[in-house]
Scaffold this motif. Structure first.
Motif, mmCIF file in Angstrom:
data_model
loop_
_atom_site.group_PDB
_atom_site.id
_atom_site.type_symbol
_atom_site.label_atom_id
_atom_site.label_comp_id
_atom_site.label_asym_id
_atom_site.label_seq_id
_atom_site.Cartn_x
_atom_site.Cartn_y
_atom_site.Cartn_z
ATOM 1 N N PHE A 1 -5.153 -10.241 7.306
ATOM 2 C CA PHE A 1 -5.070 -8.782 7.339
ATOM 3 C C PHE A 1 -4.538 -8.412 8.717
ATOM 4 O O PHE A 1 -4.901 -9.065 9.706
ATOM 5 N N PHE B 1 -5.252 -6.067 10.653
ATOM 6 C CA PHE B 1 -6.196 -5.466 11.600
ATOM 7 C C PHE B 1 -7.368 -6.370 11.949
ATOM 8 O O PHE B 1 -8.294 -5.957 12.650
ATOM 9 N N THR B 2 -7.377 -7.607 11.433
ATOM 10 C CA THR B 2 -8.436 -8.550 11.817
ATOM 11 C C THR B 2 -7.815 -9.904 12.178
ATOM 12 O O THR B 2 -6.762 -10.284 11.648
ATOM 13 N N ARG C 1 -3.284 5.107 -4.049
ATOM 14 C CA ARG C 1 -2.058 4.310 -3.955
ATOM 15 C C ARG C 1 -1.113 4.751 -5.060
ATOM 16 O O ARG C 1 -1.551 5.159 -6.142
ATOM 17 N N GLU D 1 -15.888 0.575 3.467
ATOM 18 C CA GLU D 1 -15.469 -0.075 4.697
ATOM 19 C C GLU D 1 -16.702 -0.393 5.532
ATOM 20 O O GLU D 1 -17.711 0.321 5.428
ATOM 21 N N SER E 1 -10.085 1.964 5.867
ATOM 22 C CA SER E 1 -10.011 1.409 7.228
ATOM 23 C C SER E 1 -9.714 2.451 8.321
ATOM 24 O O SER E 1 -10.178 2.274 9.456
ATOM 25 N N GLN F 1 -12.507 3.387 10.537
ATOM 26 C CA GLN F 1 -12.817 2.512 11.688
ATOM 27 C C GLN F 1 -12.248 3.141 12.955
ATOM 28 O O GLN F 1 -12.916 3.246 13.979
ATOM 29 N N CYS G 1 -12.328 -9.336 5.002
ATOM 30 C CA CYS G 1 -13.131 -9.200 6.216
ATOM 31 C C CYS G 1 -12.481 -9.961 7.369
ATOM 32 O O CYS G 1 -11.486 -10.673 7.180
ATOM 33 N N GLY G 2 -13.022 -9.816 8.543
ATOM 34 C CA GLY G 2 -12.496 -10.543 9.693
ATOM 35 C C GLY G 2 -13.000 -9.953 10.995
ATOM 36 O O GLY G 2 -13.736 -8.957 11.012
ATOM 37 N N GLN H 1 -13.266 2.635 -2.088
ATOM 38 C CA GLN H 1 -13.515 1.485 -1.223
ATOM 39 C C GLN H 1 -14.765 1.740 -0.377
ATOM 40 O O GLN H 1 -15.160 2.894 -0.180
ATOM 41 N N GLN I 1 -6.607 3.249 2.205
ATOM 42 C CA GLN I 1 -7.772 2.404 2.441
ATOM 43 C C GLN I 1 -8.782 3.207 3.267
ATOM 44 O O GLN I 1 -8.431 4.242 3.846
ATOM 45 N N GLN J 1 0.840 -1.206 0.000
ATOM 46 C CA GLN J 1 0.000 0.000 0.000
ATOM 47 C C GLN J 1 0.871 1.251 0.000
ATOM 48 O O GLN J 1 0.705 2.138 0.837
ATOM 49 N N ALA K 1 -15.176 -6.504 10.752
ATOM 50 C CA ALA K 1 -14.953 -5.425 9.797
ATOM 51 C C ALA K 1 -14.845 -6.016 8.402
ATOM 52 O O ALA K 1 -14.543 -7.211 8.250
ATOM 53 N N PHE K 2 -15.101 -5.213 7.419
ATOM 54 C CA PHE K 2 -14.925 -5.665 6.038
ATOM 55 C C PHE K 2 -14.564 -4.486 5.161
ATOM 56 O O PHE K 2 -14.782 -3.322 5.518
ATOM 57 N N GLY K 3 -13.973 -4.804 4.016
ATOM 58 C CA GLY K 3 -13.596 -3.751 3.087
ATOM 59 C C GLY K 3 -13.664 -4.275 1.677
ATOM 60 O O GLY K 3 -13.379 -5.446 1.422
HETATM 61 N N1 DAH Z 1 -8.425 -2.222 3.863
HETATM 62 C C1 DAH Z 1 -8.245 -3.495 3.176
HETATM 63 C C2 DAH Z 1 -7.522 -3.273 1.848
HETATM 64 O O1 DAH Z 1 -7.457 -2.180 1.378
HETATM 65 C C3 DAH Z 1 -9.569 -4.143 2.952
HETATM 66 C C4 DAH Z 1 -10.109 -4.704 4.218
HETATM 67 C C5 DAH Z 1 -9.898 -5.985 4.558
HETATM 68 C C6 DAH Z 1 -10.836 -3.920 5.095
HETATM 69 C C7 DAH Z 1 -10.381 -6.545 5.722
HETATM 70 C C8 DAH Z 1 -11.312 -4.439 6.286
HETATM 71 C C9 DAH Z 1 -11.080 -5.754 6.577
HETATM 72 O O2 DAH Z 1 -11.997 -3.729 7.145
HETATM 73 O O3 DAH Z 1 -11.556 -6.257 7.718
HETATM 74 O O4 DAH Z 1 -7.031 -4.197 1.309
#
Ligand code: DAH
Length: 339
Positions: A250, A252-253, A196, A212, A172, A175, A285-286, A210, A170, A156, A307-309
């Motif tokens: 990831f 953060f998860t 990026r 989130e 994120s 969050q 996600c995670g 994105q 991102q 990134q 969380a997911f993205g």
């Molecule tokens: N921020 C991640 C990316 O740019 C995507 C992502 C993955 C966000 C998992 C999340 C997560 O919140 O839980 O690749």
């Protein structure tokens, strides 16, 4: 003198009636009433009159002056009226003429898809949060469990404003901002632009979108995440779309997963779009990493979250069969009007 005044009046009436322009009227005004005008000449000679004659002649002279002034102002009014009429005639608008067509733009498919995503999550009780595109390194990386020198930073690479401020890579960091600023429980999505340091080609753009998602409350489990995302995907892409969670990593998860969905083109049989896989990788996600919760002052022994993205561009490209990401940013009406 009386006769002289009568003569002036007669002459003035005739000459003024013939005048057809403002200029002519002005010069006649000077001729009759000006400092060196004919009436003034007479008035100057009044010194030689007798006491009895003076008021009488004075009265007549005033009447003559008033008469001349009256004709002049009437004349000026008439000319003004004619000019106005002429102007109105010249400025007539032909309402039968065809108008100029206004060209109206078209919504970008990114925006269309984003609104649909927002509507689905709003209906599930989520809020929509906003965050800055120019972000602290701390929020974009460090508090998300990506310290300096972490290999995840390599994927990134971004544009640095200075050592501590970056264009966010991102969504994120929203969050972090939400956990720091809002009361629990949290149920939010946050769409927006991310950056990026990638050269633009058919599948890369230095700017993309994105969405989130974050849920934090007591007793949140992986099953909640599965249920929420499956519900969203069915509403977004149709009841028959299949989902598949794959283990992933990831920072953060923990645990983390990638969510694949059955291919739009072949429905899961395998084709060139999904490269024979039958599934397309869509979401990260995670369960929110305990370190991330702790960084935001939330006790991971009491609270948990998921969380997911997702890259919005990727959804749009896959669902609409667009094979060059650059088309989403070119504002080409011929392209946009198709959607
Ligand atoms: N921020 C991640 C990316 O740019 C995507 C992502 C993955 C966000 C998992 C999340 C997560 O919140 O839980 O690749």
């Amino acid at each position: 003198m009386r006769e002289k005044l009568e003569e002036i009046k007669k002459a003035a009436v005739i000459e003024l009636k013939e005048a057809v322009s403002k200029e002519e009227l002005e010069s006649l005004k000077i001729k009759f009433l000006g400092k060196k005008g004919e009436l003034t000449k007479i008035l100057r000679g009044m010194g030689g009159l007798s006491k009895e004659e003076r008021p009488e002649i004075g009265k007549i002279a005033n009447e003559v002056r008033e008469k001349i002034e009256g004709i002049i102002s009437e004349g000026l009014d008439k000319i003004k009226q004619i000019e106005t009429e002429q102007k109105l005639k010249n400025e007539v608008i032909d309402i039968s003429m065809p108008g100029k067509k206004q060209i109206i733009g078209h919504r970008n498919p990114l925006d269309i898809t984003l609104r649909k995503t927002e509507d689905i999550f709003l209906a599930m009780g989520f809020t929509v949060e906003d965050g800055p595109e120019v972000e602290y390194d701390k929020y974009n990386f460090e508090m998300l469990n990506i310290p300096k020198n972490h290999p995840a930073r390599g994927e990134q690479d971004t544009f640095y404003i200075d050592d501590n401020i970056v264009l966010r890579t991102q969504t994120s960091p929203v969050q972090i901002r939400t956990m720091l600023n809002q009361k629990l429980p949290i149920k939010m999505i946050s769409p927006g632009k991310v950056y990026r340091s990638d050269a633009a080609d058919a599948t890369h753009s230095p700017i993309f979108y994105q969405v989130e998602g974050l849920v934090v409350d007591k007793g949140i489990t992986f099953a909640d995440m599965k249920g929420t995302l499956e519900m969203y995907i069915k509403k977004m892409f149709g009841e028959n779309v299949k989902t598949k969670f794959r283990p992933h990593h990831f920072p953060f998860t923990e645990p983390s997963a990638e969510l694949d969905i059955s291919c739009f083109a072949c429905g899961g049989d395998g084709c060139t779009v999904c490269k024979g896989e039958g599934f397309i990788e869509m979401y990260g996600c995670g369960m929110v990493h305990p370190n991330v919760l702790r960084n935001c002052g939330i006790d991971p022994e009491v609270y948990s979250g998921f969380a997911f993205g997702v890259g919005l561009d990727r959804i749009v490209m896959q669902t609409l069969g667009i094979d060059d990401i650059r088309q989403l940013y070119e504002s080409d009406m011929k392209f946009l009007k198709q959607f």
